[in-house]
Design a protein around this motif. Structure first.
Motif, PDB file in Angstrom:
ATOM      1  N   PHE A 204       0.437  -1.142   0.490  1.00 52.60           N
ATOM      2  CA  PHE A 204      -0.004   0.107   0.211  1.00 52.60           C
ATOM      3  C   PHE A 204       0.661   1.726  -0.182  1.00 52.60           C
ATOM      4  N   TYR A 205       1.939   1.372   1.149  1.00 52.95           N
ATOM      5  CA  TYR A 205       2.406   2.331   0.651  1.00 52.95           C
ATOM      6  C   TYR A 205       4.052   2.493  -0.384  1.00 52.95           C
ATOM      7  N   LEU A 206       4.273   1.384  -1.044  1.00 52.36           N
ATOM      8  CA  LEU A 206       4.688   1.571  -2.659  1.00 52.36           C
ATOM      9  C   LEU A 206       3.816   2.106  -3.125  1.00 52.36           C
ATOM     10  N   LEU A 207       2.462   1.428  -4.085  1.00 50.90           N
ATOM     11  CA  LEU A 207       1.600   2.441  -4.956  1.00 50.90           C
ATOM     12  C   LEU A 207       0.306   3.616  -4.747  1.00 50.90           C
ATOM     13  N   TRP A 208       0.298   3.380  -3.144  1.00 52.68           N
ATOM     14  CA  TRP A 208      -0.548   4.552  -3.038  1.00 52.68           C
ATOM     15  C   TRP A 208      -0.348   6.086  -3.091  1.00 52.68           C
ATOM     16  N   PRO A 209       1.066   6.576  -2.956  1.00 55.17           N
ATOM     17  CA  PRO A 209       1.227   7.769  -3.171  1.00 55.17           C
ATOM     18  C   PRO A 209       1.279   8.017  -4.830  1.00 55.17           C
ATOM     19  N   LEU A 210       1.316   7.278  -5.930  1.00 57.28           N
ATOM     20  CA  LEU A 210       1.641   7.260  -6.760  1.00 57.28           C
ATOM     21  C   LEU A 210       0.551   7.563  -7.430  1.00 57.28           C
ATOM     22  N   VAL A 211      -0.355   7.296  -7.343  1.00 58.47           N
ATOM     23  CA  VAL A 211      -2.162   7.495  -7.495  1.00 58.47           C
ATOM     24  C   VAL A 211      -2.448   8.827  -6.998  1.00 58.47           C
ATOM     25  N   ILE A 212      -2.189   9.035  -5.796  1.00 57.93           N
ATOM     26  CA  ILE A 212      -2.098  10.466  -5.126  1.00 57.93           C
ATOM     27  C   ILE A 212      -1.897  11.685  -5.505  1.00 57.93           C
TER      28      ILE A 212
END
Length: 367
Positions: A150-158
């Motif tokens: 979650f930490y790896l992918l969610w920042p990319l989305v935001i």
């Protein structure tokens, strides 16, 4: 089997410190320990799914931090890159030291030879889903793997999407979580129904929606989350009425909604007798060391001989649980004061703009 690792705020956190969330962490890790130490007692008591609470807390805090960073670097050349670097540096300082020290101990003592690379790369959940069983030494690491993914992918989305789109993405994610569990049940995907990130989108994105509503001051969204979060408590009897298929699909959703409601209240700060209850110093302290408690509570069982509790006779099971609990607390305290806290202090060196300027400001509380 259950899960953990909600990030903790502190003096240097972009969001400030919300003490009552530490109490919620203590309650959550306590319920996990009950489940792993005395499974049937846990089920009879009907305690909450503590890991789902941790996921919701993570979704709330991480999304809030990322939204704040997104505002701070808007229009700045190279700002997004600096925001990514700051976020990942702070996460690494908080999560990796205790995790890898424990993993090294398990490796040296011959407990994780076959699964070491899975744990080291935060893919324990994938190993669990593929093999259809729990790693006996570090099976609880699967939830930490979900958190890290979650930490790896969610920042990319935001950072890639406009803020106005994000709530709809998270709402769709919650629906996707329900659909994934339906498919997992229909096609017999085994433990994937528990351990894969999609299976836990309800809690992660439920907490994220709450953070977005707070950040954007969206009263309508907050009202919806609070309303359905409160009403979801009425579903508790259904979760323990023996409807196995219903529980497999929807229990995560209901517990996530309940968690989001309580997180919202803790963020604002309970008052009166609830405020006192959520501010007991010992419980706050256990919440502060909850990451270590989660890491060690499952592992201490490997190093304590069960035969040592034969003296307790029919109460041996309970004596063993108490010993495990005390050992876990002792390990977590040692880890916090000698390893995690000193390294965690280094997070103050990784801040953005206004966050850096406010690093020396008094800690905000949620009373």
């Amino acid at each position: 089997m259950t899960r953990l690792d909600a990030p903790q705020e502190g003096a240097s956190s972009p969001l400030g410190y919300r003490p009552q969330i530490d109490t919620l962490r203590a309650v959550a890790v306590g319920s996990v320990m009950f489940e792993h130490y005395l499974p049937w007692v846990f089920q009879r008591l009907g305690l909450m799914d503590g890991v789902m609470v941790f996921f919701a807390i993570s979704g709330f805090l991480i999304t809030g931090i990322l939204l704040k960073y997104k505002d701070e670097v808007a229009g700045q050349q190279g700002g997004v890159r600096r925001a990514f670097g700051t976020f990942y540096a702070r996460r690494a300082l908080r999560i990796f030291p205790a995790y890898y020290v424990l993993l090294l101990i398990l490796l040296i003592t011959g407990r994780v030879q076959e699964t070491f690379l899975w744990h080291a790369t935060y893919t324990t959940n994938v190993w669990t889903a593929l093999n259809g069983r729990w790693d006996m030494a570090a099976g609880h690491f699967w939830s930490l793997a979900v958190e890290e993914q979650f930490y790896l992918l969610w920042p990319l989305v935001i950072f890639s999407l406009p803020k106005r789109v994000l709530p709809w993405v998270m709402a769709a994610g919650i629906v996707l979580g329900i659909v994934f569990r339906m498919c997992a049940l229909a096609f017999d995907w085994g433990l994937a129904i528990i351990v894969m990130p999609m299976a836990n989108f309800d809690a992660l994105f439920g907490g994220g929606l709450l953070a977005w509503a707070h950040h954007a001051n969206q009263g309508r969204w907050l009202a919806v989350l609070r309303k359905y979060g409160l009403w979801s408590f009425l579903a508790v009897p259904l979760l323990y009425a023996g409807f196995e298929q219903f529980n497999a699909i929807f229990s995560t959703t209901f517990v996530a909604l309940m968690s989001v409601y309580v997180i919202d209240q803790c963020s604002k700060g309970y008052r009166g007798w609830l405020g006192w209850l959520f501010s007991i110093p010992l419980v706050l302290y256990l919440g502060k060391i909850s990451y270590g408690l989660y890491l060690y509570h499952y592992v201490v069982r490997l190093y304590i001989d069960e035969a040592a509790f034969a003296f307790a006779g029919e109460y041996a099971l309970y004596a063993r649980a108490v010993a495990w609990g005390l050992a876990a607390v002792g390990c977590a305290m040692t880890s916090w004061h000698l390893l995690e806290k000193p390294i965690n202090a280094l997070k103050g060196r990784f801040q953005l703009g206004a966050s850096a300027a406010n690093a020396g400001a008094p800690i905000r509380t949620a009373n």
